[in-house]
Write an enzyme that holds these catalytic residues in place. Structure first.
Site, mmCIF file in Angstrom:
data_model
loop_
_atom_site.group_PDB
_atom_site.id
_atom_site.type_symbol
_atom_site.label_atom_id
_atom_site.label_comp_id
_atom_site.label_asym_id
_atom_site.label_seq_id
_atom_site.Cartn_x
_atom_site.Cartn_y
_atom_site.Cartn_z
ATOM 1 N N GLU A 1 18.518 36.605 35.808
ATOM 2 C CA GLU A 1 18.157 36.428 34.762
ATOM 3 C C GLU A 1 18.523 37.643 34.443
ATOM 4 O OE1 GLU A 1 16.906 33.500 33.308
ATOM 5 O OE2 GLU A 1 16.459 34.187 31.363
ATOM 6 N N HIS B 1 24.803 32.893 27.198
ATOM 7 C CA HIS B 1 23.597 33.317 28.485
ATOM 8 C C HIS B 1 24.140 32.289 29.628
ATOM 9 C CE1 HIS B 1 19.481 33.736 29.221
ATOM 10 N NE2 HIS B 1 19.520 32.395 30.155
ATOM 11 N N GLU B 2 24.623 31.027 29.853
ATOM 12 C CA GLU B 2 24.554 30.728 31.230
ATOM 13 C C GLU B 2 25.779 30.940 31.939
ATOM 14 O OE1 GLU B 2 22.229 29.059 32.263
ATOM 15 O OE2 GLU B 2 20.910 28.168 30.469
ATOM 16 N N HIS C 1 24.522 33.490 34.096
ATOM 17 C CA HIS C 1 24.734 33.242 35.017
ATOM 18 C C HIS C 1 26.505 32.867 35.881
ATOM 19 C CE1 HIS C 1 20.187 33.127 34.790
ATOM 20 N NE2 HIS C 1 20.434 32.166 33.760
#
Lengths: 504, 504
Positions: A296, A266-267, A270
């Site tokens: 997001e 997830h990170e 980003h």
């Protein structure tokens, strides 16, 4: 003559340097700062924020903006014109609020956040209410001041600080559609899941060192540039740092490797966005990432759309089995791993929610925070309204406010208008993934071989390289042919969880 | 009315916050920054330095200083009066130089430092000379500009930036005495050493993890507050960070644990000083550490005076033997460990020198840099002058400029006037140690039990808590009864290396 404009670029480049300084110092605070330095670090960060504000609202900024806007438009490139408009927006945002209101809100949220930590622990909403009331009242004043300065409604003025250009009128049709279809969809997914034999357990423990090594290799696989970023550990995982130095964090649980692994993915999503912003605009407003929804969408396209897909699970299963030094049993094969990655389970806690039930948590918060800002809902009635909402959306009875309206830090921090971006990001991720895989049919077969290059190339071209040169809606329309909507997300959920499509 | 003065304190507190930001960002750059972020980090640090300079020389500073200085003196406490004088000094230092000279010197030193790294590698003084000439010429201009503004000689103006208040006239008698006695003293020490059987080798390897654990336990033993600082690894060890967050670094060599151990003790000495500055003045000029000589005295009193003493070696030997998992043999007993800690060996490289020969390296550099700044020595004649000096002081023939005048980064960085502080620090350390042990006879017996509390208490009272409230010479006179001089150092060397006194 573009020297006026160039002076503006230099001025805003210094502001960008100040933000980078704050970014690294904030990362340091969460990750490695010795605890005795906390108060002093607060002073340092406040000084940097104060200087940034003073420089933004200075007469120098105003004079340079006026002079640059008086230039003939054709003397500037389109990127420069957009940059100038974003500089004006930044000036307007900063000057919209009287200094004493900013200070009062900063102090109130600092007090409120500390009180919230204790109140959540003790599930004590009544004791905490006065703090939240103070924050809400000052946020309402802030919203009105911004609204007056920007010609927006109060709630839109709050939204705009997190997601420039996004309005309630963009959100309402999307959330209405979700509200209409999600409860039934969740029911069908749960029925479908209940009809399957239970997933086989993945037996630990999983040493942190093995989890970290797996995480690092996945980051590299996804395209993270380790020369311009780091992976570390923090209590609350985040993606932060600075331009050219994008630092992500995670936390490890030795009984379950999936949360850290998916958290890193997830990170990394980003981080790939931040690392893909155009180098020549990196210090300018037009070179910044395009708001919370788009940001997001980049984490969720990796975590939810691609890395919980069946093609990726096929590649991932032997990698994970080896990485965790696990036996070559059925539990560690792709079928069972995919079952774990797509487990759906309605729960009280938003941040632990799966992708199917997650939007329900946001629908509720969006409805409630609009009513709080407008004054239609009084804070004393919040817990009941919150619990009713969870019951009607997820069929759950909230046992206490700790697992109810006290669970999130956002409102205690004064972040009203932030929640909807999470769900909008999920919608955008589904829409981008569908468009990408249609436009380049090689993306998913490549992912099934662990090769993220075609996907990353598409995202670089269609999202990352655009930075803030166009509004969210234009970026999405150009990339996908449609404005932001819920259709792709709902289709994705049906295909993955009901049809069990081989490519979902 | 002291509100004017209070406004000044707030103004300088913001400057202190900017310096703290730079301190942590510089630490980060040396210790953990991903290498691809280097150029951008340079921009960020330059922006912070530029803002600090602008805020220091601003009309606001000037107006507030004028107004505060017009207050009746009795309205301010002595600390406040000194603080005000230091604020004025800081303003004078910052306004003494024209902006284009500062910029030219910054650019020249950046180029020069890069060229030096290559030139040192290749021992290519001729190729590097034009860069050093540019730096020297701009430094001469800087020295003259500072000298005019401050009413000092050019070399004193340079000295003053590193060691406020220290003048050539303070240094000359001390260095003359050293020059007269040191060569003969070194000869006697070497003769004495040669008459002993050779020290037994300490057999490695010594894993980094063991060395780090030993280093951390020694830091704690010495009194380092881990809640307000860190230990990490960097290529060039240093003590940096920020107020309330003092970060030291070291590097490990698995074949020899002594350099890292003594390096950690050295940097801990620096850190104890920074951690001992008075909390109520931490953000003000009067609360800063008192210049390079005093700072170096605090590292050297730990590394050289105390932690190479025989009483400390008695305590240290079993700790080290256990920490390195070494056998209980004669090599690991205090006698032999002390031999290693007090080995004297004239060499080419200043930073590797023992405490006996170290001042010789400084005597030479002091003589040469004074002549360079005044123009009495041309840069083309530097290598010959350097090599002659090493030969006459240490009896060594310098084989190449890499091990001669190209070895140090200071001149390439434009740091003229910095070197003498190293030797002055060694003098001050010996003088402070002698006074401390006379005034509190329990200090050394405590050290022999591993208890640094009496020593640290004495240093806190007599040095750390004074910060910049008094000049170096006053602090030394108050603490030791004498101004800075070489006597205590020379006595110390004779007692430890010739008399082999039990307490030396």
């Amino acid at each position: 003559m573009t020297t006026t404009y160039q002076a503006l670029e230099r001025h805003f480049a210094r502001l960008s340097s100040l933000r980078d300084a704050s970014g690294i110092l904030s990362w340091d605070k969460e990750v490695i700062m010795p605890h005795g330095a906390a108060e002093r670090r607060g002073d340092v960060l406040a000084t940097l924020a104060g200087l940034e504000h003073e420089m933004t609202v200075s007469a120098k900024t105003a004079d340079l903006l006026d002079a640059a806007e008086a230039l003939p438009a054709e003397r500037l490139t389109p990127w420069q014109r957009t940059n100038l408009a974003l500089m004006r927006r930044s000036y307007q945002q900063a000057t919209a609020l009287p200094g004493d209101l900013v200070e009062a809100l900063t102090q109130a949220t600092t007090r409120s956040e500390m009180a919230w930590r204790e109140a959540r622990e003790n599930s004590d909403y009544a004791g905490y209410l006065p703090h939240l009331q103070e924050v809400l009242t000052l946020t309402q004043q802030t919203a009105r001041a911004r609204a007056d300065a920007l010609g927006l409604s109060p709630y839109d003025a709050l939204l705009d600080t997190f997601d420039p250009g996004t309005r309630q009128s963009d959100i309402d049709p999307i959330f209405t559609q979700l509200q209409a279809q999600l409860p039934e969809l969740i029911g069908s997914v749960l029925d479908r899941q209940a009809a399957l034999p239970p997933a086989l357990p993945l037996q630990g423990p999983f040493p942190t060192s093995r989890q970290e090594a797996l995480g690092r290799s996945l980051m590299q696989q996804l395209g993270f540039n380790a020369a311009r970023g780091r992976l570390d550990v923090s209590l609350h995982p985040f993606c932060g740092g600075a331009t050219y130095d994008v630092r992500i964090t995670t936390r490890y649980d030795e009984s379950d490797f999936i949360p850290a692994m998916m958290g890193i993915i997830h990170e990394t999503g980003h981080a790939l966005y931040d690392q893909g912003l155009p180098a020549e605009w990196i210090s300018q407003p037009v070179g910044q990432a395009g708001g919370m929804t788009l940001h997001e969408s980049q984490s969720l396209i990796m975590e939810m759309q691609i890395c919980r897909s069946r093609p990726f699970a096929d590649w991932l299963a032997p990698v994970v089995q080896k990485g965790m030094n696990a036996p070559d049993t059925k539990a560690w094969q792709a079928d069972n791993l995919h079952r774990h990655l797509t487990q759906v389970s309605p729960g009280f806690i938003r941040v632990d929610a799966d992708e199917v039930t997650y939007p329900a948590h946001i629908l509720l918060r969006y409805k409630l925070e609009k009513a709080l800002i407008s004054g239609d809902l009084a804070l004393k009635d919040l817990p009941a309204a919150f619990n009713d909402g969870i019951h009607s959306l997820l069929g759950l009875k909230v046992p206490d406010d700790r697992r109810g309206c006290l669970q999130d830090i956002h409102w205690p921090e004064g972040l009203f208008g932030y929640f909807p971006c999470y769900a909008l990001g999920a919608m955008a991720a589904a829409q981008l993934r569908a468009a990408a895989c249609t436009q380049n049919p090689d993306i998913l077969p490549s992912v099934a071989r662990g090769d993220f290059t075609p996907l990353l190339t598409w995202l670089r071209t269609n999202v990352h390289s655009k930075a803030s040169s166009a509004p969210l809606q234009d970026i999405l329309k150009n990339a996908t042919g449609a404005p932001l909507q819920a259709d792709a997300f709902l289709t994705h959920i049906r295909r993955r969880y009901l049809d069990q499509a081989a490519d979902a």
